[in-house]
Design a protein around this motif. Structure first.
Motif, PDB file in Angstrom:
ATOM      1  N   SER A  41      89.121 137.511 -36.491  1.00 29.83           N
ATOM      2  CA  SER A  41      90.298 137.714 -35.644  1.00 29.83           C
ATOM      3  C   SER A  41      90.047 137.276 -34.204  1.00 29.83           C
ATOM      4  O   SER A  41      90.957 137.318 -33.377  1.00 29.83           O
ATOM      5  CB  SER A  41      90.714 139.190 -35.669  1.00 29.83           C
ATOM      6  N   THR A  42      88.838 136.860 -33.905  1.00 31.24           N
ATOM      7  CA  THR A  42      88.508 136.421 -32.547  1.00 31.24           C
ATOM      8  C   THR A  42      89.305 135.172 -32.181  1.00 31.24           C
ATOM      9  O   THR A  42      89.335 134.198 -32.933  1.00 31.24           O
ATOM     10  CB  THR A  42      87.004 136.106 -32.413  1.00 31.24           C
ATOM     11  N   GLN A  43      89.938 135.201 -31.021  1.00 28.87           N
ATOM     12  CA  GLN A  43      90.704 134.049 -30.550  1.00 28.87           C
ATOM     13  C   GLN A  43      89.768 133.051 -29.876  1.00 28.87           C
ATOM     14  O   GLN A  43      89.063 133.396 -28.926  1.00 28.87           O
ATOM     15  CB  GLN A  43      91.787 134.497 -29.565  1.00 28.87           C
ATOM     16  N   ILE A  44      89.744 131.814 -30.370  1.00 24.96           N
ATOM     17  CA  ILE A  44      88.852 130.778 -29.846  1.00 24.96           C
ATOM     18  C   ILE A  44      89.604 129.888 -28.864  1.00 24.96           C
ATOM     19  O   ILE A  44      90.720 129.437 -29.141  1.00 24.96           O
ATOM     20  CB  ILE A  44      88.289 129.910 -30.984  1.00 24.96           C
ATOM     21  N   ARG A  45      88.987 129.628 -27.733  1.00 25.92           N
ATOM     22  CA  ARG A  45      89.573 128.732 -26.734  1.00 25.92           C
ATOM     23  C   ARG A  45      88.549 127.676 -26.327  1.00 25.92           C
ATOM     24  O   ARG A  45      87.350 127.926 -26.351  1.00 25.92           O
ATOM     25  CB  ARG A  45      90.007 129.521 -25.489  1.00 25.92           C
ATOM     26  N   ILE A  46      89.051 126.508 -25.903  1.00 25.75           N
ATOM     27  CA  ILE A  46      88.209 125.421 -25.411  1.00 25.75           C
ATOM     28  C   ILE A  46      88.654 125.062 -24.003  1.00 25.75           C
ATOM     29  O   ILE A  46      89.857 124.879 -23.761  1.00 25.75           O
ATOM     30  CB  ILE A  46      88.306 124.163 -26.308  1.00 25.75           C
TER      31      ILE A  46
END
Length: 230
Positions: free
Chosen positions: A195-200
């Motif tokens: 459920s971790t939201q990944i961002r770049i």
């Protein structure tokens, strides 16, 4: 004076919100390279003395300090012990992959070793190239070891958001990008909360950002499938 621990829990938590335990900026515990100016070290703005009062207050304050702030996690940095303290309390993490954060002592030792190694074994015209190639190979190898070690720590966290800052993801020599080695790292998705939201952030191009996100999605899907079958 009323003893803090004698107050109801709800009142204590209201008091904690006025104790400068959270900031709006990313926290870099101990900047590893000159790129993160110590004058802007956000952790100096935090009042963390409450953690040292007693065990009860520390247990109540720690989730606020570690969980409500965004922490910068520098691969190759010297702040790693901060994230070993209570990894499950961290909720928001920014990971910086930066070859410039590799230990200067390591670079000096590796360069000295290369100079001695090739002093009498290569043609003088090839000496500089041989030394540079050796230092580049060994420094990239050391970064891979550091990344593996750091990924093990991330696996023990229950993160809400995980941001990859890839703007400075070059080798220590600055001659090549190391992005592919990061998001194809075999340990990346293992144990990571699905459920971790990944961002770049700070990709070299939109195409690179798309490639990274696509590789992460595939790695997470593979990890989830493995967990379901086990």
């Amino acid at each position: 004076m009323v003893v803090l621990t004698a107050l109801p829990t709800e009142i204590r938590h209201m008091i904690y919100q006025y104790c400068n335990l959270t900031v709006d900026e990313e926290i870099t515990p101990y900047p590893a390279s000159d790129r993160y100016d110590r004058e802007h070290q956000v952790s100096r703005k935090l009042d963390v003395a409450l953690i040292a009062v007693n065990k009860q207050i520390r247990s109540e304050v720690s989730p606020i300090l570690y969980g409500q702030n965004t922490w910068r996690f520098i691969i190759g940095g010297s702040e790693i012990e901060v994230f070993w303290i209570q990894p499950l309390l961290f909720r928001h993490l920014v990971i910086t992959f930066d070859g410039g954060d590799l230990s200067k002592n390591f670079m000096h030792r590796t360069t000295d070793h290369a100079r001695k190694k090739y002093a009498d074994t290569v043609d003088p015209h090839d000496y500089k190239c041989a030394v540079s190639s050796y230092v580049h190979e060994q420094s990239c190898r050391r970064l891979r070891i550091d990344w593996t070690y750091h990924f093990h720590i991330i696996q023990n966290m229950d993160l809400v958001t995980l941001t990859f800052n890839i703007g400075f993801s070059y080798c220590p020599s600055g001659c090549c990008r190391l992005i592919h080695e990061l998001y194809f790292h075999p340990l990346f998705a293992m144990g990571l909360n699905m459920s971790t939201q990944i961002r770049i952030t700070e990709p070299d191009s939109l195409e690179e950002e798309h490639d990274v996100l696509d590789a992460i999605a595939k790695a997470r899907a593979k990890s989830e499938k493995a967990l379901q079958s086990s």
